[in-house]
Every structure is written in structure tokens, then in C-alpha cells.
Scaffold this motif. Structure first.
Motif, PDB file in Angstrom:
ATOM      1  N   CYS A  20       1.006  -1.363  -0.002  1.00 15.81           N
ATOM      2  CA  CYS A  20       0.134  -0.091   0.047  1.00 15.81           C
ATOM      3  C   CYS A  20       0.838   1.318   0.052  1.00 15.81           C
ATOM      4  O   CYS A  20       0.432   2.366  -0.669  1.00 15.81           O
ATOM      5  CB  CYS A  20      -0.979  -0.044   1.305  1.00 15.81           C
ATOM      6  N   ARG A  21       1.943   1.344   0.724  1.00 15.06           N
ATOM      7  CA  ARG A  21       2.655   2.427   0.843  1.00 15.06           C
ATOM      8  C   ARG A  21       3.427   2.608  -0.593  1.00 15.06           C
ATOM      9  O   ARG A  21       3.912   3.820  -0.960  1.00 15.06           O
ATOM     10  CB  ARG A  21       3.716   2.174   1.788  1.00 15.06           C
ATOM     11  N   LYS A  22       4.101   1.383  -1.172  1.00 20.97           N
ATOM     12  CA  LYS A  22       4.847   1.550  -2.407  1.00 20.97           C
ATOM     13  C   LYS A  22       3.861   2.141  -3.440  1.00 20.97           C
ATOM     14  O   LYS A  22       4.347   3.023  -4.471  1.00 20.97           O
ATOM     15  CB  LYS A  22       5.103   0.151  -2.953  1.00 20.97           C
ATOM     16  N   LEU A  23       2.397   1.725  -3.194  1.00 24.28           N
ATOM     17  CA  LEU A  23       1.179   2.332  -4.197  1.00 24.28           C
ATOM     18  C   LEU A  23       1.023   3.681  -3.980  1.00 24.28           C
ATOM     19  O   LEU A  23       0.208   4.431  -4.827  1.00 24.28           O
ATOM     20  CB  LEU A  23       0.240   1.328  -4.454  1.00 24.28           C
ATOM     21  N   ALA A  24       1.486   4.340  -2.583  1.00 26.54           N
ATOM     22  CA  ALA A  24       0.956   5.581  -2.366  1.00 26.54           C
ATOM     23  C   ALA A  24      -0.592   5.807  -2.099  1.00 26.54           C
ATOM     24  O   ALA A  24      -0.913   6.862  -2.680  1.00 26.54           O
ATOM     25  CB  ALA A  24       1.576   6.698  -2.927  1.00 26.54           C
ATOM     26  N   LEU A  25      -1.080   4.766  -1.881  1.00 26.00           N
ATOM     27  CA  LEU A  25      -2.766   5.053  -1.630  1.00 26.00           C
ATOM     28  C   LEU A  25      -3.208   5.994  -0.857  1.00 26.00           C
ATOM     29  O   LEU A  25      -2.684   6.125   0.237  1.00 26.00           O
ATOM     30  CB  LEU A  25      -3.191   3.452  -1.334  1.00 26.00           C
ATOM     31  N   THR A  26      -4.391   6.749  -1.300  1.00 24.54           N
ATOM     32  CA  THR A  26      -4.986   7.778  -0.497  1.00 24.54           C
ATOM     33  C   THR A  26      -6.464   7.559  -0.387  1.00 24.54           C
ATOM     34  O   THR A  26      -6.841   6.796  -1.560  1.00 24.54           O
ATOM     35  CB  THR A  26      -4.591   8.996  -0.836  1.00 24.54           C
ATOM     36  N   HIS A  27      -6.973   8.145   0.416  1.00 28.15           N
ATOM     37  CA  HIS A  27      -8.559   7.825   0.266  1.00 28.15           C
ATOM     38  C   HIS A  27      -9.355   8.119  -0.419  1.00 28.15           C
ATOM     39  O   HIS A  27      -8.951   9.564  -1.370  1.00 28.15           O
ATOM     40  CB  HIS A  27      -9.075   8.908   1.510  1.00 28.15           C
ATOM     41  N   PHE A  52      -1.578  -1.831 -18.115  1.00 31.43           N
ATOM     42  CA  PHE A  52      -1.168  -0.254 -18.579  1.00 31.43           C
ATOM     43  C   PHE A  52      -2.330   0.134 -18.972  1.00 31.43           C
ATOM     44  O   PHE A  52      -2.639   1.460 -18.701  1.00 31.43           O
ATOM     45  CB  PHE A  52      -0.055  -0.713 -19.570  1.00 31.43           C
ATOM     46  N   ARG A  53      -3.120  -0.411 -19.418  1.00 29.02           N
ATOM     47  CA  ARG A  53      -4.371  -0.038 -20.035  1.00 29.02           C
ATOM     48  C   ARG A  53      -5.436   0.510 -19.117  1.00 29.02           C
ATOM     49  O   ARG A  53      -6.114   1.524 -19.181  1.00 29.02           O
ATOM     50  CB  ARG A  53      -4.926  -1.114 -21.160  1.00 29.02           C
ATOM     51  N   LEU A  54      -5.289  -0.189 -18.062  1.00 27.97           N
ATOM     52  CA  LEU A  54      -6.180  -0.173 -16.900  1.00 27.97           C
ATOM     53  C   LEU A  54      -5.972   0.839 -15.912  1.00 27.97           C
ATOM     54  O   LEU A  54      -6.695   1.210 -15.010  1.00 27.97           O
ATOM     55  CB  LEU A  54      -6.454  -1.530 -16.338  1.00 27.97           C
ATOM     56  N   LEU A  55      -4.696   1.604 -16.054  1.00 33.51           N
ATOM     57  CA  LEU A  55      -4.164   2.695 -14.911  1.00 33.51           C
ATOM     58  C   LEU A  55      -4.456   3.966 -15.723  1.00 33.51           C
ATOM     59  O   LEU A  55      -4.005   4.172 -17.004  1.00 33.51           O
ATOM     60  CB  LEU A  55      -2.617   2.318 -14.704  1.00 33.51           C
ATOM     61  N   LYS A  56      -4.719   4.737 -14.743  1.00 30.17           N
ATOM     62  CA  LYS A  56      -4.609   6.375 -15.342  1.00 30.17           C
ATOM     63  C   LYS A  56      -3.302   6.602 -15.456  1.00 30.17           C
ATOM     64  O   LYS A  56      -2.488   6.104 -14.684  1.00 30.17           O
ATOM     65  CB  LYS A  56      -5.526   7.056 -14.515  1.00 30.17           C
ATOM     66  N   PRO A  57      -2.985   7.626 -16.318  1.00 34.35           N
ATOM     67  CA  PRO A  57      -1.682   8.465 -16.381  1.00 34.35           C
ATOM     68  C   PRO A  57      -1.042   8.727 -15.026  1.00 34.35           C
ATOM     69  O   PRO A  57      -2.078   9.474 -14.131  1.00 34.35           O
ATOM     70  CB  PRO A  57      -1.953   9.589 -17.175  1.00 34.35           C
ATOM     71  N   GLY A  58      -0.111   8.460 -14.536  1.00 32.63           N
ATOM     72  CA  GLY A  58       0.634   8.770 -13.237  1.00 32.63           C
ATOM     73  C   GLY A  58       0.166   7.526 -12.400  1.00 32.63           C
ATOM     74  O   GLY A  58       0.837   7.455 -11.099  1.00 32.63           O
ATOM     75  N   GLY A  59      -0.617   6.727 -12.614  1.00 36.36           N
ATOM     76  CA  GLY A  59      -0.891   5.682 -11.836  1.00 36.36           C
ATOM     77  C   GLY A  59       0.278   4.743 -11.543  1.00 36.36           C
ATOM     78  O   GLY A  59       1.067   4.408 -12.473  1.00 36.36           O
ATOM     79  N   ARG A  60       0.154   3.861 -10.389  1.00 29.96           N
ATOM     80  CA  ARG A  60       1.096   2.905 -10.156  1.00 29.96           C
ATOM     81  C   ARG A  60       0.769   1.280 -10.165  1.00 29.96           C
ATOM     82  O   ARG A  60      -0.324   1.128  -9.888  1.00 29.96           O
ATOM     83  CB  ARG A  60       1.624   3.131  -8.718  1.00 29.96           C
TER      84      ARG A  60
END
Length: 431
Positions: A192-199, A291-299
């Protein structure tokens, strides 16, 4: 005949070209080999027939799963002694073919055939996978996942413990002071920390298992999670856990192939212990779909077992025992190949962390759990299935310890065209 153990020992040593470090105890009561070493117990002649009809790893595996062979003494010590002969001597198939040219070995084999019993091949144990169709189609992947994961949720509760996380834990130092459950929680938090998840973010958890990552991310970081699996048993179990946690408004568990997910973009994707099932021919497709399922800037956090590279990659073949009894159609790739495919799909790889030793510690805990709950595990599945898991996990622990295989967390980003990655200048803020 009252010298079966001695004859078996002599033959094995001729084939290996080295002394056998294990004792052999045969069906006729005879024993041979180092007196204080763990014993390879050969219960019947059928074990010998299995090896004659399928020399090598698969014949040994069939004999083990069927109960024709077992280890008397410490399992890790026995496997370590055997590994020293096989793993460090190169490809045993070449050694076997070379040994078979020796007239004395061929004579010993003829003698072995004479006392092995009826010349018919024993049927494989029922736990062995029967191959049908092409590899890594939606249907074949679903069948392979079902073979491995639909053993029964109660069985996995014995092995994995309350965390129900079926991937490498993340251990502190010193390890003995930590429980398996704490180490698994720490692994989920690390992801979760590597993905920088936020609310408020959306997370896709590919290969969600029994829902542990999805629940942790939603409960501790306030994200909305879609978890996907091909196992109906896993999905039912995960949905109940989500409901019990009061998280049904934030966590959705689907029985769905990653190739069929169409409701992106997601802010982040976790893939923990799933990519080993994809296969080398499909890996670029897997990476492109994520890659297709991530938004730009997504991890993306891709947590995956990898093998050591070989000088001749064309000679690589899958492990026969694991392919037939554990992970049908699974493939391990060197971490360099994984990174290359992620980059080909468009990802920018920003961090790679090897946590190989952590998996060895995790597997030893799982083996201890299985051995402690052995009688119940056998009742829930079968004696053969329980033997498969004990051998697989113990041998895997040694493979990680000896650096035969590793496990890597690769953090990758769908970097926007502006080039702004969103990564801090000192990236490892999660440590």
C-alpha cells in the motif's frame, strides 16, 4: 530378496556418480547407507516401477504422492542432501543418459527390472493434472487456477493461518520475534505504501485470493477496491470476509479474468503472486492490459517469483513436479525478463526490491502449520494432496534459501507524457 536396499543404493550411486547421502530402507526390511542420515523409505516395488517408467523428478513425485516413498527423519535435511547432488551437478537428465551408457549400470537396471514386479506402468496418482487443450487460454487458465486454489478454503486456513495471505510475508529482524500474521500484515502495508494509496482512490487487485489485500487497503487507506480471481471458492470466502468487515460499500470481489476487466482507469493496481500463472507467451499481453487499466500517473506493484537466468534460455523447461501437481501451466521468468516486458508495455519501472529470504521464512512457517494440522488436512483433501503440499513448500523454502529462485516487488508507473512521475526524489519513503 533381502538386499533390496543395498541394490537400490548401488544403482543410485552408479547413476549419480557419487555416494548417496541418504539411508535407504526397503520393503523387505533391508537398510543401506549412512546409519545416522535421514532415510528414504521405499515401501513397495511399485515405487521402483514408477522410476523405471518415468526416470527423474516426475517418477519420484508420483511415488511420493502415492505414498510409495517417504522420508524418515528431518524433511529439510533430506531434501538439502538430495539438492546438493542434483541442483549443484547440473542437468540430471544429461547425467542419467551418460550413466546409461555404462555396461555396469545397464546390467544393474536389468536386475532392477527383474525384481520390480509386473512390467506395467502404475497409474499416476489421481492428484496429477490431466492436460487438455492449449496453454493460457481463458478456459485453460481457469482450469489451472481451480486445480490449485479450489483445494478447499478450510485446507488453506490450516496452511496460511488467520491472515489467509498466499504470498511472501515481510519479516522484521529478528524474525523469530514476529508472527506470520504480523509479517503478512506488514507485507500488505508495504504494498500500500509503495502504491501511495490515499482515501478515495480506486485500486484493482489482480489475483485477489481470499481478499486480504483488498480488505487491508480499503480499511487502512480508505480506497475503493475491485478484487478479481478465477477461483469461485476464493471469491465466496473473500466476499464473506468483506461483509464481516463491513466493507461491502468499498470492496467488490469478482470472478473475472484480468483480460476481461473493462472499467478502468484505476489509480493503482496490485498484482501479488499472480503473474507466475500468466506464461511467457502471454506476459506482454498481461502487462499491456494492466497498463491500459491504469490512469496516467498510476502505479503498478507487481510481486512475482522469479528464477535465475540460464546461459541457454532455449533449454529452460518447467519443473515437472510443480507443473503436474501444484501450479499447472505456471512459468517462472528471470526478473530481467519481467522488467523488460513491463517496459515494452509502456511502464516506467521505478523500483525493484528482492525479498528472497522472506519467502523462505514464510514457507517454513506454512510447512509447520501443515504438519501441526496434518490429520485434519488429510481429511479435508486426500493423503496425496497433503503430501504434495508438504513436499512442494519444503523444497521451495530450500530453493529460495539457495538462491535457485527469488521473489521481487517491481514498482512501475504509467508515466504521463509530461514526464511527471509523481515519485519523490528519495523514492523509498515506505521503508
Amino acid at each position: 530378496m533381502a538386499d533390496a536396499a543395498l541394490r537400490l543404493k548401488d544403482l543410485v550411486e552408479q547413476l549419480l556418480g557419487a555416494p548417496l547421502p541418504l539411508r535407504i530402507r526397503a520393503w523387505d526390511g533391508s537398510q543401506a547407507g549412512p546409519p545416522h542420515a535421514p532415510a528414504l523409505v521405499v515401501h513397495n516395488r511399485r515405487a521402483v516401477r514408477r522410476l523405471l517408467w518415468r526416470p527423474g523428478e516426475l517418477g519420484l513425485a508420483r511415488a511420493w504422492v502415492a505414498g510409495d516413498l517417504e522420508i524418515e527423519g528431518d524433511l529439510y535435511t533430506a531434501l538439502d542432501l538430495v539438492a546438493g547432488l542434483v541442483w549443484e551437478r547440473g542437468e540430471d537428465a544429461r547425467s542419467l543418459l551418460q550413466a546409461l551408457r555404462d555396461p555396469e549400470v545397464r546390467a544393474a537396471l536389468r536386475g532392477l527390472v527383474r525384481f520390480a514386479g509386473p512390467p506395467l506402468p502404475p497409474a499416476p496418482p489421481r492428484e496429477e493434472v490431466r492436460r487438455r487443450g492449449h496453454l493460457h487460454t481463458r478456459r485453460s487458465d481457469k482450469r489451472a487456477i481451480s486445480h490449485h486454489y479450489d483445494v478447499g478454503n478450510d485446507f488453506y486456513e490450516i496452511v496460511l493461518g488467520p491472515s489467509m495471505v498466499y504470498s511472501c510475508a515481510y519479516w522484521p529482524a529478528p524474525e523469530p520475534d514476529s508472527t506470520l500474521e504480523t509479517a503478512q500484515r506488514d507485507k500488505l502495508e508495504l504494498v500500500c505504501r509503495k502504491l501511495a494509496l490515499t482515501h478515495g482512490q480506486r485500486l484493482l487487485d489482480v489475483g485477489c485470493g481470499w481478499g486480504s489485500m483488498a480488505i487491508h487497503a480499503a480499511r487502512e487507506h480508505g480506497v475503493s477496491v475491485v478484487g478479481i480471481t478465477l477461483s469461485h471458492e476464493q471469491a465466496a470466502y473473500a466476499r464473506k470476509r468483506v461483509a464481516d468487515e463491513g466493507l461491502t460499500d468499498r470492496v467488490e470481489i469478482r470472478v473475472q479474468d484480468y483480460r476481461d476487466v473493462a472499467d478502468g482507469p484505476y489509480d493503482a493496481i496490485s498484482s501479488i503472486g499472480m503473474a507466475e500463472h500468466v506464461g511467457s507467451k502471454r506476459y506482454l499481453e498481461y502487462a499491456e492490459d494492466l497498463f491500459r487499466l491504469l490512469k496516467p500517473g498510476g502505479r503498478l506493484l507487481n510481486h512475482q517469483i522469479g528464477r535465475r537466468p540460464r546461459r541457454d534460455e532455449s533449454a529452460y523447461s518447467v519443473d515437472e513436479f510443480i507443473d503436474a501437481y501444484v501450479f499447472p501451466d505456471g512459468e517462472l521468468a528471470p526478473v530481467g525478463a519481467t522488467v523488460a516486458q513491463l517496459e515494452r508495455a509502456g511502464f516506467e519501472v521505478r523500483d525493484l526490491e528482492s525479498i528472497r529470504e522472506h519467502y523462505a521464512l514464510t514457507l517454513r512457517r506454512w510447512v509447520a502449520n501443515l504438519e501441526a494440522g496434518w490429520a485434519r488436512a488429510v481429511r479435508l483433501t486426500s493423503p496425496g494432496r497433503a503430501r504434495v503440499w508438504r513436499l512442494y513448500m519444503a523444497a521451495s523454502a530450500l530453493a529460495f534459501e539457495r538462491n535457485r529462485i527469488g521473489v521481487n516487488q517491481v514498482l512501475a508507473i504509467r508515466t504521463p507524457t509530461s514526464g511527471t512521475s509523481g515519485m519523490p526524489l528519495r523514492a523509498r519513503t515506505w521503508n
